[in-house]
Design a protein around this motif. Structure first.
Motif, mmCIF file in Angstrom:
data_model
loop_
_atom_site.group_PDB
_atom_site.id
_atom_site.type_symbol
_atom_site.label_atom_id
_atom_site.label_comp_id
_atom_site.label_asym_id
_atom_site.label_seq_id
_atom_site.Cartn_x
_atom_site.Cartn_y
_atom_site.Cartn_z
ATOM 1 N N ARG A 1 0.841 -1.213 0.000
ATOM 2 C CA ARG A 1 0.000 0.000 0.000
ATOM 3 C C ARG A 1 0.868 1.253 0.000
ATOM 4 N NH1 ARG A 1 -3.031 -3.099 3.675
ATOM 5 N NH2 ARG A 1 -2.243 -1.901 5.449
ATOM 6 N N ALA A 2 1.940 1.238 0.799
ATOM 7 C CA ALA A 2 2.867 2.372 0.811
ATOM 8 C C ALA A 2 3.514 2.529 -0.562
ATOM 9 C CB ALA A 2 3.922 2.177 1.896
ATOM 10 N N GLY A 3 3.844 1.408 -1.198
ATOM 11 C CA GLY A 3 4.416 1.442 -2.545
ATOM 12 C C GLY A 3 3.448 2.023 -3.565
ATOM 13 N N HIS A 4 2.171 1.715 -3.398
ATOM 14 C CA HIS A 4 1.164 2.297 -4.288
ATOM 15 C C HIS A 4 1.119 3.810 -4.122
ATOM 16 C CE1 HIS A 4 -3.106 3.181 -5.569
ATOM 17 N NE2 HIS A 4 -2.530 2.724 -6.667
ATOM 18 N N GLU A 5 1.259 4.268 -2.896
ATOM 19 C CA GLU A 5 1.300 5.718 -2.647
ATOM 20 C C GLU A 5 2.529 6.348 -3.303
ATOM 21 O OE1 GLU A 5 -1.163 7.520 -1.377
ATOM 22 O OE2 GLU A 5 -2.269 5.618 -1.303
ATOM 23 N N VAL A 6 3.668 5.672 -3.247
ATOM 24 C CA VAL A 6 4.879 6.154 -3.921
ATOM 25 C C VAL A 6 4.633 6.180 -5.436
ATOM 26 C CG1 VAL A 6 7.314 5.649 -4.434
ATOM 27 C CG2 VAL A 6 6.440 5.362 -2.095
ATOM 28 N N PHE A 7 4.015 5.143 -5.957
ATOM 29 C CA PHE A 7 3.674 5.013 -7.371
ATOM 30 C C PHE A 7 2.873 6.231 -7.848
ATOM 31 C CE2 PHE A 7 0.965 3.130 -10.758
ATOM 32 C CZ PHE A 7 1.918 2.523 -11.545
ATOM 33 N N ILE A 8 1.951 6.666 -7.014
ATOM 34 C CA ILE A 8 1.134 7.841 -7.345
ATOM 35 C C ILE A 8 1.951 9.119 -7.154
ATOM 36 C CG2 ILE A 8 -0.873 9.199 -6.632
ATOM 37 C CD1 ILE A 8 -2.184 6.440 -5.903
ATOM 38 N N ALA A 9 2.594 9.254 -6.005
ATOM 39 C CA ALA A 9 3.312 10.494 -5.665
ATOM 40 C C ALA A 9 4.452 10.798 -6.627
ATOM 41 C CB ALA A 9 3.843 10.411 -4.230
ATOM 42 N N LYS A 10 5.140 9.780 -7.104
ATOM 43 C CA LYS A 10 6.292 9.988 -7.989
ATOM 44 C C LYS A 10 5.897 10.042 -9.468
ATOM 45 C CE LYS A 10 9.294 10.321 -4.731
ATOM 46 N NZ LYS A 10 10.041 11.552 -4.492
ATOM 47 N N ASN B 1 14.444 13.321 -27.919
ATOM 48 C CA ASN B 1 13.027 13.001 -27.761
ATOM 49 C C ASN B 1 12.739 12.201 -26.490
ATOM 50 O OD1 ASN B 1 14.255 10.632 -28.614
ATOM 51 N ND2 ASN B 1 12.522 9.993 -29.857
ATOM 52 N N LYS B 2 13.646 12.253 -25.536
ATOM 53 C CA LYS B 2 13.391 11.564 -24.272
ATOM 54 C C LYS B 2 12.129 12.160 -23.646
ATOM 55 C CE LYS B 2 15.463 10.702 -19.758
ATOM 56 N NZ LYS B 2 16.643 10.989 -18.934
ATOM 57 N N ASP B 3 11.276 11.294 -23.149
ATOM 58 C CA ASP B 3 10.013 11.743 -22.579
ATOM 59 C C ASP B 3 10.263 12.707 -21.425
ATOM 60 O OD1 ASP B 3 7.493 11.651 -20.908
ATOM 61 O OD2 ASP B 3 6.907 10.409 -22.603
ATOM 62 N N PRO B 4 9.601 13.857 -21.417
ATOM 63 C CA PRO B 4 9.831 14.833 -20.349
ATOM 64 C C PRO B 4 9.386 14.347 -18.970
ATOM 65 C CG PRO B 4 8.037 15.544 -21.784
ATOM 66 C CD PRO B 4 8.655 14.337 -22.428
ATOM 67 N N LEU B 5 8.617 13.272 -18.917
ATOM 68 C CA LEU B 5 8.208 12.717 -17.621
ATOM 69 C C LEU B 5 9.322 11.908 -16.960
ATOM 70 C CD1 LEU B 5 4.603 11.564 -18.550
ATOM 71 C CD2 LEU B 5 5.256 13.560 -17.178
ATOM 72 N N ILE B 6 10.342 11.546 -17.729
ATOM 73 C CA ILE B 6 11.439 10.735 -17.192
ATOM 74 C C ILE B 6 12.498 11.681 -16.640
ATOM 75 C CG2 ILE B 6 13.114 8.913 -17.671
ATOM 76 C CD1 ILE B 6 10.147 8.081 -17.943
ATOM 77 N N VAL B 7 12.410 11.900 -15.342
ATOM 78 C CA VAL B 7 13.319 12.798 -14.625
ATOM 79 C C VAL B 7 13.754 12.102 -13.339
ATOM 80 C CG1 VAL B 7 12.248 14.883 -15.557
ATOM 81 C CG2 VAL B 7 11.402 13.917 -13.410
ATOM 82 N N PRO B 8 14.875 12.528 -12.760
ATOM 83 C CA PRO B 8 15.261 11.942 -11.467
ATOM 84 C C PRO B 8 14.142 12.142 -10.440
ATOM 85 C CG PRO B 8 17.089 13.172 -12.405
ATOM 86 C CD PRO B 8 15.884 13.471 -13.251
ATOM 87 N N LEU B 9 13.843 11.074 -9.708
ATOM 88 C CA LEU B 9 12.726 11.096 -8.765
ATOM 89 C C LEU B 9 13.152 11.378 -7.329
ATOM 90 C CD1 LEU B 9 10.751 8.037 -10.167
ATOM 91 C CD2 LEU B 9 10.371 10.472 -10.635
ATOM 92 N N GLY B 10 14.415 11.118 -7.017
ATOM 93 C CA GLY B 10 14.904 11.392 -5.666
ATOM 94 C C GLY B 10 14.239 10.555 -4.585
ATOM 95 N N MET B 11 13.999 9.294 -4.872
ATOM 96 C CA MET B 11 13.356 8.423 -3.879
ATOM 97 C C MET B 11 14.333 8.024 -2.788
ATOM 98 S SD MET B 11 10.800 5.848 -5.939
ATOM 99 C CE MET B 11 11.880 5.406 -7.293
ATOM 100 N N THR B 12 13.821 7.854 -1.597
ATOM 101 C CA THR B 12 14.614 7.317 -0.502
ATOM 102 C C THR B 12 14.725 5.805 -0.683
ATOM 103 O OG1 THR B 12 12.713 6.866 0.923
ATOM 104 C CG2 THR B 12 13.693 9.101 1.056
ATOM 105 N N ALA B 13 15.616 5.188 0.053
ATOM 106 C CA ALA B 13 15.757 3.727 -0.001
ATOM 107 C C ALA B 13 14.448 3.056 0.404
ATOM 108 C CB ALA B 13 16.908 3.276 0.897
#
Length: 189
Positions: A74-83, A166-178
């Protein structure tokens, strides 16, 4: 057929019985000939047998069963949405079916969608895959360069490996924690 396949079911091996593709296509289609149309029809017939709705916990979760996923998932799903992963992988199918260059290859490696369209802006673009049953489909990416889900998560966390015009502009560093990476991997597994 299936010369490189491992763990071929006995029934399939018995049915093939050493026959060539030409012989198998003649049996399947009722007349001789192997061509791109028949190959496409055979693949489509197989793909229609791959029904996954209702077979993964995420479906139950989407239907309101919060206990279908454990706390880490569930926490991963929240990360999936947030990122922003959900932008390209929305809904139950977990794909927008668009073509994107995610910075996987250098500009010269794989032409991707450009092979079909002839448009240089489609160079290196591939259809967004579904993430359903992801744990069953390793290795990941069109070149198989990510052997595990955590490797794929890391790829997206750093924003891809290569720049391209033409790299997709959505592909950017996300800065996720471990922890976020672990949670996201748990959700995707």
């Amino acid at each position: 057929p299936l010369a490189l396949a491992e763990n071929v079911p006995v029934d399939l091996t018995s049915w093939i019985a050493g026959r060539s593709y030409e012989e198998l296509f003649e049996e399947a289609f009722g007349s001789p000939g192997v061509d791109i149309v028949r190959v496409g029809q055979a693949v489509a017939s197989y793909e229609r047998t791959l029904v996954t709705h209702g077979q993964i916990p995420f479906d139950a979760y989407l239907d309101g069963d919060v206990n279908a996923l454990n706390a880490m998932e569930r926490a991963g799903h929240e990360v999936f949405i947030a990122k922003g992963c959900v932008t390209c992988h929305p809904g139950a199918i977990m794909s927008d079916h668009e073509f994107r260059n995610i910075g996987l290859d250098t500009i010269y490696d794989d032409v991707g969608r450009e092979f079909i369209t002839g448009d240089p802006m489609d160079h290196g673009r591939f259809r967004t895959p579904t993430l359903r049953n992801l744990a069953l489909t390793a290795p990941y990416f069109h070149d198989g360069s990510a052997l595990t889900i955590p490797e794929a998560v890391e790829f997206f966390d750093i924003g891809g490996r290569h720049a391209a015009p033409n790299k997709d502009p959505l592909i950017v560093p996300l800065g996720m924690t471990a922890l976020e990476k672990s949670q996201l991997a748990a959700f995707l597994d």
